[in-house]
Design a protein around this motif. Structure first.
Motif, PDB file in Angstrom:
ATOM      1  N   VAL A   1      34.048  94.945  -7.697  1.00  0.00           N
ATOM      2  CA  VAL A   1      34.800  93.984  -6.896  1.00  0.00           C
ATOM      3  C   VAL A   1      34.294  94.077  -5.458  1.00  0.00           C
ATOM      4  O   VAL A   1      34.376  95.134  -4.838  1.00  0.00           O
ATOM      5  N   ASN A   2      33.771  92.989  -4.929  1.00  0.00           N
ATOM      6  CA  ASN A   2      33.210  92.999  -3.577  1.00  0.00           C
ATOM      7  C   ASN A   2      33.691  91.791  -2.771  1.00  0.00           C
ATOM      8  O   ASN A   2      32.949  91.241  -1.963  1.00  0.00           O
ATOM      9  N   PHE A   3      34.912  91.387  -2.990  1.00  0.00           N
ATOM     10  CA  PHE A   3      35.465  90.248  -2.266  1.00  0.00           C
ATOM     11  C   PHE A   3      36.848  90.591  -1.720  1.00  0.00           C
ATOM     12  O   PHE A   3      37.454  91.568  -2.118  1.00  0.00           O
TER      13      PHE A   3
ATOM     14  N   LYS B   1      38.953  86.057 -10.170  1.00  0.00           N
ATOM     15  CA  LYS B   1      37.790  86.885  -9.853  1.00  0.00           C
ATOM     16  C   LYS B   1      37.998  88.327 -10.309  1.00  0.00           C
ATOM     17  O   LYS B   1      37.085  88.958 -10.854  1.00  0.00           O
TER      18      LYS B   1
ATOM     19  N   GLU C   1      42.702  82.035  -7.323  1.00  0.00           N
ATOM     20  CA  GLU C   1      41.253  82.212  -7.353  1.00  0.00           C
ATOM     21  C   GLU C   1      40.863  83.687  -7.345  1.00  0.00           C
ATOM     22  O   GLU C   1      39.954  84.100  -8.074  1.00  0.00           O
ATOM     23  N   ASN C   2      41.528  84.484  -6.526  1.00  0.00           N
ATOM     24  CA  ASN C   2      41.214  85.912  -6.508  1.00  0.00           C
ATOM     25  C   ASN C   2      41.663  86.605  -7.782  1.00  0.00           C
ATOM     26  O   ASN C   2      41.003  87.546  -8.252  1.00  0.00           O
TER      27      ASN C   2
ATOM     28  N   TYR D   1      39.669  96.182  -5.343  1.00  0.00           N
ATOM     29  CA  TYR D   1      40.197  94.950  -4.754  1.00  0.00           C
ATOM     30  C   TYR D   1      41.229  95.242  -3.669  1.00  0.00           C
ATOM     31  O   TYR D   1      41.171  94.687  -2.557  1.00  0.00           O
TER      32      TYR D   1
ATOM     33  N   VAL E   1      40.751  96.931   0.294  1.00  0.00           N
ATOM     34  CA  VAL E   1      40.520  96.149   1.512  1.00  0.00           C
ATOM     35  C   VAL E   1      41.692  96.295   2.477  1.00  0.00           C
ATOM     36  O   VAL E   1      41.511  96.297   3.703  1.00  0.00           O
TER      37      VAL E   1
ATOM     38  N   THR F   1      47.680  88.066  -3.481  1.00  0.00           N
ATOM     39  CA  THR F   1      46.733  87.620  -4.501  1.00  0.00           C
ATOM     40  C   THR F   1      47.149  86.280  -5.064  1.00  0.00           C
ATOM     41  O   THR F   1      48.212  86.152  -5.677  1.00  0.00           O
TER      42      THR F   1
ATOM     43  N   CYS G   1      35.807  90.411 -13.187  1.00  0.00           N
ATOM     44  CA  CYS G   1      35.219  91.745 -12.981  1.00  0.00           C
ATOM     45  C   CYS G   1      35.665  92.708 -14.077  1.00  0.00           C
ATOM     46  O   CYS G   1      34.864  93.508 -14.581  1.00  0.00           O
TER      47      CYS G   1
END
Length: 208
Positions: free
Chosen positions: A206-208, A195, A191-192, A107, A110, A188, A199
C-alpha cells in the motif's frame, strides 16, 4: 480446536488488539488491554497452533483481553472488509483479518505511525524510527501468518480473480457503510477502500 481454527481465531484476536490500539475511540484503559493481548498472541500463538496446552490457555486469556479492548475502543477497516468479503470469497473471518492486517497497517500508518510503532516496541521488534518500527510490525505479522499456514493475499488463498473483480465495487461500498469504518484512524471512502482491497487480493504494498 484444529490447527486451522486455532490459527484463524488467534489472528482474529491479534487484529482486535491492533485495531483497538489505533481506533479513534481508544483510551488509556483500552491501550493497556490491547498491548498486553498483542504481546501474548505473539508469544503463544505458534505454540498453541502446535498443540501446547499452556499456550492455548494463554491465547484464551489474550483473546479475552483483546475482546475487552475492542468492545470499548472499537475497530477499523480490517473488520469492515472482513465482515463483507468472508462469505463472498469463502474465507473464514479470522483468516480474512490475518491476510488484510499488514496492508491496512500500511494504509493507516500515514496518520497513526507512532501508535503502530508503540506496538512494535512492545513486541521487541527492531527499528530506530517510527517508520522502521511500523515496517517491522508489518513484516512480523507476515512471518507469523507464514508460521500458521496463512497465505499473504486473497489470490494466494485461492480466491478466483473473476469473483474478486466482479464483486470489488460491491464489497468496497458495503465496507464503507460498516460501523467499524467510522472508527478507523484514517478516513476511508470508496476509492481508497477499493485500493486497499486490491492490495489485499494481489499482495501488493500500500503506497497511497
Amino acid at each position: 480446536m484444529s490447527e486451522t481454527l486455532t490459527a484463524d481465531s488467534g489472528m482474529d484476536a491479534l487484529t482486535h488488539a491492533v485495531e483497538a490500539y489505533v481506533a479513534t475511540a481508544q483510551t488509556d484503559l483500552t491501550d493497556c488491554l490491547a498491548i498486553k493481548a498483542a504481546q501474548m498472541v505473539f508469544e503463544n500463538l505458534v505454540d498453541s497452533y502446535h498443540g501446547s496446552a499452556e499456550a492455548r490457555k494463554n491465547i484464551h486469556v489474550a483473546q479475552n483481553l483483546a475482546g475487552m479492548a475492542f468492545s470499548n475502543a472499537l475497530l477499523g477497516i480490517v473488520h469492515s472488509l472482513a465482515h463483507k468479503v468472508g462469505v463472498t470469497y469463502g474465507v473464514t473471518h479470522g483468516r480474512c483479518n490475518a491476510i488484510m492486517l499488514p496492508y491496512v497497517i500500511e494504509y493507516n500508518s500515514v496518520v497513526t505511525e507512532k501508535r503502530f510503532a508503540d506496538i512494535a516496541r512492545a513486541l521487541g521488534l527492531n527499528g530506530a524510527t517510527n517508520k522502521q518500527l511500523t515496517n517491522s510490525l508489518v513484516e512480523a505479522i507476515k512471518i507469523l501468518n507464514g508460521q500458521l499456514g496463512i497465505p499473504l493475499s486473497y489470490q494466494a488463498a485461492g480466491v478466483d480473480e473473476k469473483i474478486f473483480l466482479d464483486t470489488l465495487d460491491t464489497m468496497a461500498e458495503a465496507a464503507c457503510g460498516d460501523p467499524c469504518t467510522l472508527f478507523n484512524p484514517r478516513k476511508t471512502e470508496f476509492e481508497n477502500m477499493k485500493k486497499v482491497l486490491r492490495c489485499c487480493y494481489y499482495g501488493t504494498d500500500v503506497n497511497f
